[in-house]
Design a protein around this motif. Structure first.
Motif, PDB file in Angstrom:
ATOM      1  N   GLY A   1     -14.978  -0.736  18.509  1.00 16.34           N
ATOM      2  CA  GLY A   1     -14.195  -1.025  19.699  1.00 16.34           C
ATOM      3  C   GLY A   1     -12.702  -1.231  19.489  1.00 16.34           C
ATOM      4  N   PRO A   2     -12.298  -2.107  18.553  1.00 16.76           N
ATOM      5  CA  PRO A   2     -10.861  -2.332  18.366  1.00 16.76           C
ATOM      6  C   PRO A   2     -10.109  -1.053  17.957  1.00 16.76           C
ATOM      7  N   HIS A   3     -10.733  -0.240  17.120  1.00 16.92           N
ATOM      8  CA  HIS A   3     -10.098   1.016  16.708  1.00 16.92           C
ATOM      9  C   HIS A   3      -9.973   1.963  17.911  1.00 16.92           C
ATOM     10  N   ILE A   4     -11.028   2.044  18.699  1.00 19.75           N
ATOM     11  CA  ILE A   4     -11.014   2.919  19.873  1.00 19.75           C
ATOM     12  C   ILE A   4      -9.919   2.468  20.844  1.00 19.75           C
ATOM     13  N   LYS A   5      -9.831   1.172  21.094  1.00 22.61           N
ATOM     14  CA  LYS A   5      -8.820   0.649  22.017  1.00 22.61           C
ATOM     15  C   LYS A   5      -7.410   1.003  21.538  1.00 22.61           C
ATOM     16  N   GLU A   6      -7.162   0.829  20.264  1.00 20.06           N
ATOM     17  CA  GLU A   6      -5.847   1.129  19.693  1.00 20.06           C
ATOM     18  C   GLU A   6      -5.507   2.618  19.839  1.00 20.06           C
ATOM     19  N   GLN A   7      -6.477   3.469  19.589  1.00 21.27           N
ATOM     20  CA  GLN A   7      -6.229   4.911  19.672  1.00 21.27           C
ATOM     21  C   GLN A   7      -6.047   5.368  21.118  1.00 21.27           C
ATOM     22  N   ILE A   8      -6.790   4.781  22.035  1.00 22.75           N
ATOM     23  CA  ILE A   8      -6.640   5.138  23.443  1.00 22.75           C
ATOM     24  C   ILE A   8      -5.253   4.731  23.950  1.00 22.75           C
ATOM     25  N   GLU A   9      -4.719   3.625  23.452  1.00 20.54           N
ATOM     26  CA  GLU A   9      -3.348   3.239  23.813  1.00 20.54           C
ATOM     27  C   GLU A   9      -2.360   4.303  23.341  1.00 20.54           C
ATOM     28  N   LYS A  10      -2.600   4.863  22.161  1.00 20.78           N
ATOM     29  CA  LYS A  10      -1.729   5.930  21.650  1.00 20.78           C
ATOM     30  C   LYS A  10      -1.894   7.210  22.469  1.00 20.78           C
ATOM     31  N   VAL A  11      -3.115   7.497  22.879  1.00 21.88           N
ATOM     32  CA  VAL A  11      -3.371   8.652  23.748  1.00 21.88           C
ATOM     33  C   VAL A  11      -2.594   8.473  25.053  1.00 21.88           C
TER      34      VAL A  11
ATOM     35  N   SER B   1      -8.951  17.698  17.090  1.00 22.61           N
ATOM     36  CA  SER B   1      -7.821  18.148  16.267  1.00 22.61           C
ATOM     37  C   SER B   1      -6.615  17.222  16.395  1.00 22.61           C
ATOM     38  N   CYS B   2      -6.658  16.282  17.322  1.00 21.41           N
ATOM     39  CA  CYS B   2      -5.565  15.328  17.523  1.00 21.41           C
ATOM     40  C   CYS B   2      -5.760  14.055  16.702  1.00 21.41           C
ATOM     41  N   PHE B   3      -6.903  13.929  16.059  1.00 21.73           N
ATOM     42  CA  PHE B   3      -7.243  12.722  15.308  1.00 21.73           C
ATOM     43  C   PHE B   3      -7.405  13.059  13.827  1.00 21.73           C
ATOM     44  N   GLY B   4      -7.018  12.118  12.982  1.00 19.52           N
ATOM     45  CA  GLY B   4      -7.233  12.289  11.547  1.00 19.52           C
ATOM     46  C   GLY B   4      -8.709  12.371  11.235  1.00 19.52           C
ATOM     47  N   THR B   5      -9.084  13.286  10.361  1.00 26.60           N
ATOM     48  CA  THR B   5     -10.503  13.462  10.055  1.00 26.60           C
ATOM     49  C   THR B   5     -11.059  12.294   9.250  1.00 26.60           C
ATOM     50  N   ALA B   6     -10.245  11.682   8.420  1.00 25.08           N
ATOM     51  CA  ALA B   6     -10.739  10.604   7.576  1.00 25.08           C
ATOM     52  C   ALA B   6     -10.659   9.237   8.250  1.00 25.08           C
ATOM     53  N   ASP B   7      -9.620   9.037   9.099  1.00 19.78           N
ATOM     54  CA  ASP B   7      -9.395   7.699   9.641  1.00 19.78           C
ATOM     55  C   ASP B   7      -9.469   7.599  11.160  1.00 19.78           C
ATOM     56  N   GLY B   8      -9.532   8.737  11.863  1.00 16.41           N
ATOM     57  CA  GLY B   8      -9.616   8.711  13.319  1.00 16.41           C
ATOM     58  C   GLY B   8      -8.357   8.209  14.001  1.00 16.41           C
ATOM     59  N   ILE B   9      -7.217   8.338  13.336  1.00 22.10           N
ATOM     60  CA  ILE B   9      -5.943   7.913  13.916  1.00 22.10           C
ATOM     61  C   ILE B   9      -5.395   9.038  14.787  1.00 22.10           C
ATOM     62  N   PHE B  10      -5.000   8.707  16.015  1.00 20.90           N
ATOM     63  CA  PHE B  10      -4.474   9.693  16.945  1.00 20.90           C
ATOM     64  C   PHE B  10      -3.036  10.061  16.598  1.00 20.90           C
TER      65      PHE B  10
ATOM     66  N   GLY C   1      -1.484  10.841  14.004  1.00 19.67           N
ATOM     67  CA  GLY C   1      -0.892  10.158  12.859  1.00 19.67           C
ATOM     68  C   GLY C   1      -0.302  11.108  11.832  1.00 19.67           C
ATOM     69  N   HIS C   2      -0.629  12.345  11.899  1.00 16.04           N
ATOM     70  CA  HIS C   2      -0.139  13.383  10.982  1.00 16.04           C
ATOM     71  C   HIS C   2       0.574  14.425  11.833  1.00 16.04           C
ATOM     72  N   PRO C   3       1.615  15.065  11.303  1.00 14.43           N
ATOM     73  CA  PRO C   3       2.342  16.057  12.107  1.00 14.43           C
ATOM     74  C   PRO C   3       1.454  17.141  12.731  1.00 14.43           C
ATOM     75  N   SER C   4       0.459  17.596  12.022  1.00 15.27           N
ATOM     76  CA  SER C   4      -0.413  18.630  12.607  1.00 15.27           C
ATOM     77  C   SER C   4      -1.277  18.056  13.733  1.00 15.27           C
ATOM     78  N   ASP C   5      -1.695  16.796  13.601  1.00 15.84           N
ATOM     79  CA  ASP C   5      -2.456  16.128  14.663  1.00 15.84           C
ATOM     80  C   ASP C   5      -1.570  15.943  15.906  1.00 15.84           C
ATOM     81  N   GLU C   6      -0.329  15.561  15.667  1.00 15.79           N
ATOM     82  CA  GLU C   6       0.607  15.364  16.769  1.00 15.79           C
ATOM     83  C   GLU C   6       0.902  16.689  17.474  1.00 15.79           C
ATOM     84  N   GLN C   7       1.059  17.751  16.701  1.00 13.38           N
ATOM     85  CA  GLN C   7       1.302  19.068  17.293  1.00 13.38           C
ATOM     86  C   GLN C   7       0.118  19.497  18.167  1.00 13.38           C
ATOM     87  N   SER C   8      -1.090  19.269  17.675  1.00 13.97           N
ATOM     88  CA  SER C   8      -2.282  19.586  18.469  1.00 13.97           C
ATOM     89  C   SER C   8      -2.301  18.792  19.771  1.00 13.97           C
ATOM     90  N   ALA C   9      -1.941  17.515  19.675  1.00 14.94           N
ATOM     91  CA  ALA C   9      -1.926  16.659  20.861  1.00 14.94           C
ATOM     92  C   ALA C   9      -0.896  17.159  21.876  1.00 14.94           C
TER      93      ALA C   9
END
Length: 92
Positions: free
Chosen positions: A73-83, A22-31, A33-41
């Protein structure tokens, strides 16, 4: 650690694994990135903080989620940095 604490920790980790998506965008996997995703996080960050879950454990849960979704890999690395940035504000 008492048996009760072990059970609570296990239950918290299970909840985090179940809800991390619920912390990631369903279409793009961005951590967060949307207010509802951020609230979940932020809700999960509070849950992790209250139950003494470590940042490394959150990272492993997020990695498992992203890897399971088939992201590269590059996408995962970027998202883990945001996590790390968001969760690292409250937990270590």
């Amino acid at each position: 650690m008492t048996d009760k604490e072990k059970i609570e920790r296990h239950d918290t980790l299970t909840t985090l694994r179940t809800r991390i998506g619920s912390c990631f965008g369903t279409a793009d996997g961005i951590f967060a990135g949307h207010p509802s995703d951020e609230q979940s996080a932020k809700e999960l960050r509070k849950l992790a903080f209250d139950n003494k879950i470590k940042l490394i454990e959150i990272r492993e849960i997020a990695l498992g989620y992203l890897f399971g979704k088939g992201y590269v890999g590059p996408h995962i690395k970027e998202q883990i940095e945001k996590v790390d940035q968001l969760f690292g504000k409250k937990i270590q």
